[in-house]
Design an enzyme around this catalytic site. Structure first.
Site, PDB file in Angstrom:
ATOM      1  N   ARG A   1       0.820  -1.240   0.000  1.00  0.00           N
ATOM      2  CA  ARG A   1       0.000   0.000   0.000  1.00  0.00           C
ATOM      3  C   ARG A   1       0.841   1.272   0.000  1.00  0.00           C
ATOM      4  NH1 ARG A   1      -3.080  -2.962   4.005  1.00  0.00           N
ATOM      5  NH2 ARG A   1      -4.738  -4.070   2.934  1.00  0.00           N
TER       6      ARG A   1
ATOM      7  N   LYS B   1       2.896  11.321 -11.551  1.00  0.00           N
ATOM      8  CA  LYS B   1       1.998  10.470 -12.337  1.00  0.00           C
ATOM      9  C   LYS B   1       2.712   9.151 -12.594  1.00  0.00           C
ATOM     10  CE  LYS B   1      -1.058  13.503 -14.943  1.00  0.00           C
ATOM     11  NZ  LYS B   1      -1.425  13.996 -16.291  1.00  0.00           N
TER      12      LYS B   1
ATOM     13  N   GLU C   1       8.783  17.305 -25.330  1.00  0.00           N
ATOM     14  CA  GLU C   1       8.205  17.728 -24.038  1.00  0.00           C
ATOM     15  C   GLU C   1       8.827  19.038 -23.564  1.00  0.00           C
ATOM     16  OE1 GLU C   1       5.573  16.188 -22.962  1.00  0.00           O
ATOM     17  OE2 GLU C   1       5.772  13.996 -23.003  1.00  0.00           O
TER      18      GLU C   1
ATOM     19  N   LYS D   1       6.936  22.858 -14.815  1.00  0.00           N
ATOM     20  CA  LYS D   1       6.131  21.722 -14.343  1.00  0.00           C
ATOM     21  C   LYS D   1       5.843  21.861 -12.846  1.00  0.00           C
ATOM     22  CE  LYS D   1       5.005  16.978 -14.705  1.00  0.00           C
ATOM     23  NZ  LYS D   1       5.094  15.720 -15.401  1.00  0.00           N
TER      24      LYS D   1
ATOM     25  N   GLU E   1      -4.647  16.876 -11.175  1.00  0.00           N
ATOM     26  CA  GLU E   1      -5.267  17.230 -12.451  1.00  0.00           C
ATOM     27  C   GLU E   1      -6.777  17.412 -12.346  1.00  0.00           C
ATOM     28  OE1 GLU E   1      -3.343  15.542 -15.953  1.00  0.00           O
ATOM     29  OE2 GLU E   1      -5.289  15.506 -16.936  1.00  0.00           O
TER      30      GLU E   1
ATOM     31  N   ARG F   1      -3.562  21.252 -14.453  1.00  0.00           N
ATOM     32  CA  ARG F   1      -2.505  20.303 -14.842  1.00  0.00           C
ATOM     33  C   ARG F   1      -2.732  19.703 -16.229  1.00  0.00           C
ATOM     34  NH1 ARG F   1       0.812  15.800 -11.297  1.00  0.00           N
ATOM     35  NH2 ARG F   1       1.960  14.972 -13.082  1.00  0.00           N
TER      36      ARG F   1
ATOM     37  N   ASN G   1      -0.787  18.237 -20.950  1.00  0.00           N
ATOM     38  CA  ASN G   1      -1.103  17.221 -21.952  1.00  0.00           C
ATOM     39  C   ASN G   1      -1.274  17.810 -23.343  1.00  0.00           C
ATOM     40  OD1 ASN G   1      -1.111  14.566 -20.923  1.00  0.00           O
ATOM     41  ND2 ASN G   1      -2.847  15.124 -19.638  1.00  0.00           N
TER      42      ASN G   1
ATOM     43  N   HIS H   1      -0.999  15.601 -26.365  1.00  0.00           N
ATOM     44  CA  HIS H   1      -1.068  14.209 -25.911  1.00  0.00           C
ATOM     45  C   HIS H   1      -2.366  13.509 -26.328  1.00  0.00           C
ATOM     46  CE1 HIS H   1       2.361  15.536 -23.625  1.00  0.00           C
ATOM     47  NE2 HIS H   1       2.513  14.372 -23.019  1.00  0.00           N
TER      48      HIS H   1
ATOM     49  N   HIS I   1      -1.435  10.236 -27.869  1.00  0.00           N
ATOM     50  CA  HIS I   1      -1.751   8.924 -27.282  1.00  0.00           C
ATOM     51  C   HIS I   1      -2.512   8.052 -28.289  1.00  0.00           C
ATOM     52  CE1 HIS I   1      -1.361  10.314 -22.789  1.00  0.00           C
ATOM     53  NE2 HIS I   1      -0.197  10.156 -23.385  1.00  0.00           N
TER      54      HIS I   1
ATOM     55  N   HIS J   1       7.063   7.944 -27.641  1.00  0.00           N
ATOM     56  CA  HIS J   1       6.087   8.834 -27.005  1.00  0.00           C
ATOM     57  C   HIS J   1       6.328  10.292 -27.417  1.00  0.00           C
ATOM     58  CE1 HIS J   1       3.417  10.503 -23.972  1.00  0.00           C
ATOM     59  NE2 HIS J   1       4.418  11.248 -23.520  1.00  0.00           N
TER      60      HIS J   1
HETATM   61  P1  NAD Z   1      11.901   5.146 -22.408  1.00  0.00           P
HETATM   62  O1  NAD Z   1      11.777   5.035 -20.969  1.00  0.00           O
HETATM   63  O2  NAD Z   1      11.376   4.034 -23.251  1.00  0.00           O
HETATM   64  O3  NAD Z   1      13.432   5.413 -22.769  1.00  0.00           O
HETATM   65  C1  NAD Z   1      13.773   5.592 -24.108  1.00  0.00           C
HETATM   66  C2  NAD Z   1      14.879   4.635 -24.551  1.00  0.00           C
HETATM   67  O4  NAD Z   1      16.140   5.141 -24.125  1.00  0.00           O
HETATM   68  C3  NAD Z   1      14.778   3.245 -24.000  1.00  0.00           C
HETATM   69  O5  NAD Z   1      15.210   2.324 -24.969  1.00  0.00           O
HETATM   70  C4  NAD Z   1      15.766   3.272 -22.833  1.00  0.00           C
HETATM   71  O6  NAD Z   1      16.245   2.020 -22.480  1.00  0.00           O
HETATM   72  C5  NAD Z   1      16.843   4.149 -23.387  1.00  0.00           C
HETATM   73  N1  NAD Z   1      17.647   4.862 -22.427  1.00  0.00           N
HETATM   74  C6  NAD Z   1      17.221   5.484 -21.317  1.00  0.00           C
HETATM   75  N2  NAD Z   1      18.216   6.188 -20.765  1.00  0.00           N
HETATM   76  C7  NAD Z   1      19.303   5.987 -21.525  1.00  0.00           C
HETATM   77  C8  NAD Z   1      20.636   6.452 -21.479  1.00  0.00           C
HETATM   78  N3  NAD Z   1      21.017   7.339 -20.573  1.00  0.00           N
HETATM   79  N4  NAD Z   1      21.498   6.017 -22.408  1.00  0.00           N
HETATM   80  C9  NAD Z   1      21.095   5.170 -23.385  1.00  0.00           C
HETATM   81  N5  NAD Z   1      19.839   4.716 -23.506  1.00  0.00           N
HETATM   82  C10 NAD Z   1      18.959   5.134 -22.590  1.00  0.00           C
HETATM   83  O7  NAD Z   1      11.154   6.464 -22.951  1.00  0.00           O
HETATM   84  P2  NAD Z   1      11.053   7.953 -22.401  1.00  0.00           P
HETATM   85  O8  NAD Z   1      10.934   8.789 -23.600  1.00  0.00           O
HETATM   86  O9  NAD Z   1      12.090   8.246 -21.396  1.00  0.00           O
HETATM   87  O10 NAD Z   1       9.665   7.945 -21.627  1.00  0.00           O
HETATM   88  C11 NAD Z   1       8.454   7.715 -22.296  1.00  0.00           C
HETATM   89  C12 NAD Z   1       7.446   7.223 -21.289  1.00  0.00           C
HETATM   90  O11 NAD Z   1       7.232   8.235 -20.315  1.00  0.00           O
HETATM   91  C13 NAD Z   1       6.101   6.907 -21.889  1.00  0.00           C
HETATM   92  O12 NAD Z   1       5.645   5.684 -21.389  1.00  0.00           O
HETATM   93  C14 NAD Z   1       5.214   8.027 -21.398  1.00  0.00           C
HETATM   94  O13 NAD Z   1       3.872   7.652 -21.253  1.00  0.00           O
HETATM   95  C15 NAD Z   1       5.845   8.361 -20.081  1.00  0.00           C
HETATM   96  N6  NAD Z   1       5.580   9.729 -19.615  1.00  0.00           N
HETATM   97  C16 NAD Z   1       5.126   9.882 -18.358  1.00  0.00           C
HETATM   98  C17 NAD Z   1       4.921  11.152 -17.859  1.00  0.00           C
HETATM   99  C18 NAD Z   1       4.513  11.327 -16.430  1.00  0.00           C
HETATM  100  O14 NAD Z   1       4.165  12.449 -16.048  1.00  0.00           O
HETATM  101  N7  NAD Z   1       4.555  10.304 -15.614  1.00  0.00           N
HETATM  102  C19 NAD Z   1       5.164  12.275 -18.666  1.00  0.00           C
HETATM  103  C20 NAD Z   1       5.626  12.062 -19.963  1.00  0.00           C
HETATM  104  C21 NAD Z   1       5.842  10.787 -20.428  1.00  0.00           C
HETATM  105  N1  GLY Z   2       3.037  14.828 -18.401  1.00  0.00           N
HETATM  106  C1  GLY Z   2       1.760  15.294 -17.977  1.00  0.00           C
HETATM  107  C2  GLY Z   2       1.645  15.504 -16.516  1.00  0.00           C
HETATM  108  O1  GLY Z   2       2.560  15.231 -15.771  1.00  0.00           O
HETATM  109  O2  GLY Z   2       0.614  15.903 -16.055  1.00  0.00           O
END
Ligand code: NAD
Ligand code: GLY
Length: 368
Positions: A125, A147, A189, A231, A241, A245, A249, A252, A256, A269
């Site tokens: 939890r 998030k 982003e 942010k 949100e 917030r 998006n 997005h 998405h 993404h």
């Molecule tokens: P990812 O986590 O898939 O990383 C991208 C690629 O880079 C992967 O292949 C990873 O292994 C590689 N990688 C990571 N760091 C590295 C490094 N230093 N050197 C070499 N390779 C490296 O993708 P991302 O773009 O980081 O994140 C996308 C995800 O984030 C999506 O799932 C999206 O929905 C999520 N997201 C969440 C929020 C939130 O607020 N929580 C906001 C935006 C995006």
């Molecule tokens: N990336 C969108 C949020 O954090 O709300």
């Protein structure tokens, strides 16, 4: 800004407040974790790409703080952001008899960060976790704000929780090993923050895009810091949100739909968000909120950042209807009505619906 100075951005959320530390040489320095509570164990969650590059160095940095530091390595990719792989984290936590004080460390990009955060929110939890983002996208966005989620085949990030980390450690040096396509995805982003909140920042990105693409340390340090500040300003006012917030998006809703419609992992993404911002800007213009000049300005920047500006045709018989169906399951939808983040004047965003007929025109134009 000098990239060797430690920058700190505060996320102000009462008893869930925390700091984002930004600089090089941070993630493998024990001092980065000195203020964390003591615990018998820590679990590093990483993936098959990032783990071999950085996990041992993080493990060493944590060695004196925790009795035991374990590592679990997930498969790499958006297509693995699901229940099955989330369970690998729970399997590791239980196999090592991790308790309620165990701290999880998310070492990787947004996929690892979102999954680790969700695991931390639900194991016993709720256990504490720390974000150690290693992609530009994760440093400027996903590691901040709490998030957490996994995908469902029918929709992106549909199962998750709001759950804040104890700290975010943005080590700019980790960006040196990031593939160029991923760096560009992260820029989507970064660019996002301009049209929704800060036109001076948009102008700065335009002037410094070449430096960002060349990974100039000072340019990256400023981009990460300013993005985190914006942010933090948004999340500090609306953690869960209920209103404001949603502006984060921008791009997005269309993005998405692209990710889910093509299959997770086909477009990155950030690529989907980049193209989604072009579509959302066009929709804003068609609804009379902004002029074509601003749409062109933003579109050119997105293209120069190495991101797609032409939307993909989704598999299936009717492309526009497929987009609309996917967007109806977006988290912002209410009773099946799609809500879009639109620009009502440069530097300001709002959330509202749009007639399907106008949305179809945007999809048809952007996919042509
Ligand atoms: P990812 O986590 O898939 O990383 C991208 C690629 O880079 C992967 O292949 C990873 O292994 C590689 N990688 C990571 N760091 C590295 C490094 N230093 N050197 C070499 N390779 C490296 O993708 P991302 O773009 O980081 O994140 C996308 C995800 O984030 C999506 O799932 C999206 O929905 C999520 N997201 C969440 C929020 C939130 O607020 N929580 C906001 C935006 C995006
Ligand atoms: N990336 C969108 C949020 O954090 O709300």
């Amino acid at each position: 800004m000098n990239s060797s100075d430690l920058q700190t951005v505060a996320i102000d959320l009462a008893d869930r407040s925390y700091n984002i530390a930004i600089r090089g040489s941070l993630f493998d320095n024990p001092l980065s974790y000195a203020e964390l509570p003591k615990a018998a164990s820590a679990l590093i969650v990483t993936n098959t790409t990032v783990g071999p590059l950085y996990a041992v160095r993080l493990q060493r940095a944590l060695a004196n703080k925790f009795g035991q530091t374990y590592t679990v390595t997930l498969p790499d990719g958006e297509e693995f952001k699901n229940w099955q792989n989330l369970n690998l984290i729970f399997d590791a936590l239980l196999a090592h008899a991790c308790d309620r004080k165990t701290i999880l460390f998310a070492l990787g990009g947004g996929v690892v960060g979102d999954m680790t955060g969700f695991a931390a929110a639900s194991y016993m939890r709720g256990v504490p976790f720390v974000q150690v983002p290693t992609t530009l996208l994760a440093q400027v966005d996903s590691s901040v704000g709490g998030k957490t989620a996994i995908n469902h085949p029918l929709g992106k990030n549909m199962i998750g929780a709001f759950y804040q980390p104890l700290k975010v450690v943005c080590d700019l040096d980790t960006l040196k090993t990031l593939p160029q396509r991923e760096l560009c995805a992260g820029l989507a982003e970064v660019i996002k923050y301009g049209p929704i909140a800060d036109m001076d920042f948009l102008a700065w990105i335009e002037s410094n895009l070449d430096a960002l693409l060349a990974r100039d340390p000072a340019a990256l340090a400023y981009a990460v810091k300013r993005s985190c500040e914006i942010k933090a300003w948004v999340v500090g006012q609306d953690e869960r949100e209920s209103g404001l917030r949603a502006i984060l998006n921008f791009g997005h809703t269309f993005g998405h739909a692209i990710e889910a419609g093509l299959g997770f992992g086909v477009w990155l993404h950030g690529e989907a968000v980049g193209c989604g911002m072009v579509m959302a800007a066009q929709l804003s213009a068609r609804l009379g909120l902004i002029d074509a000049f601003f749409v062109n300005r933003l579109t050119q920047l997105i293209a120069k950042a190495g991101l797609p500006i032409k939307a993909p045709v989704l598999p299936g018989p009717n492309n526009a209807e497929r987009y609309l169906a996917l967007m109806r399951v977006d988290k912002k939808s209410e009773a099946g009505d799609i809500k879009f983040v639109l620009i009502d004047k440069p530097g300001n965003a709002l959330v509202r619906g749009a007639p399907d007929v106008v949305v179809r025109q945007v999809i048809d134009t952007c996919c042509a």
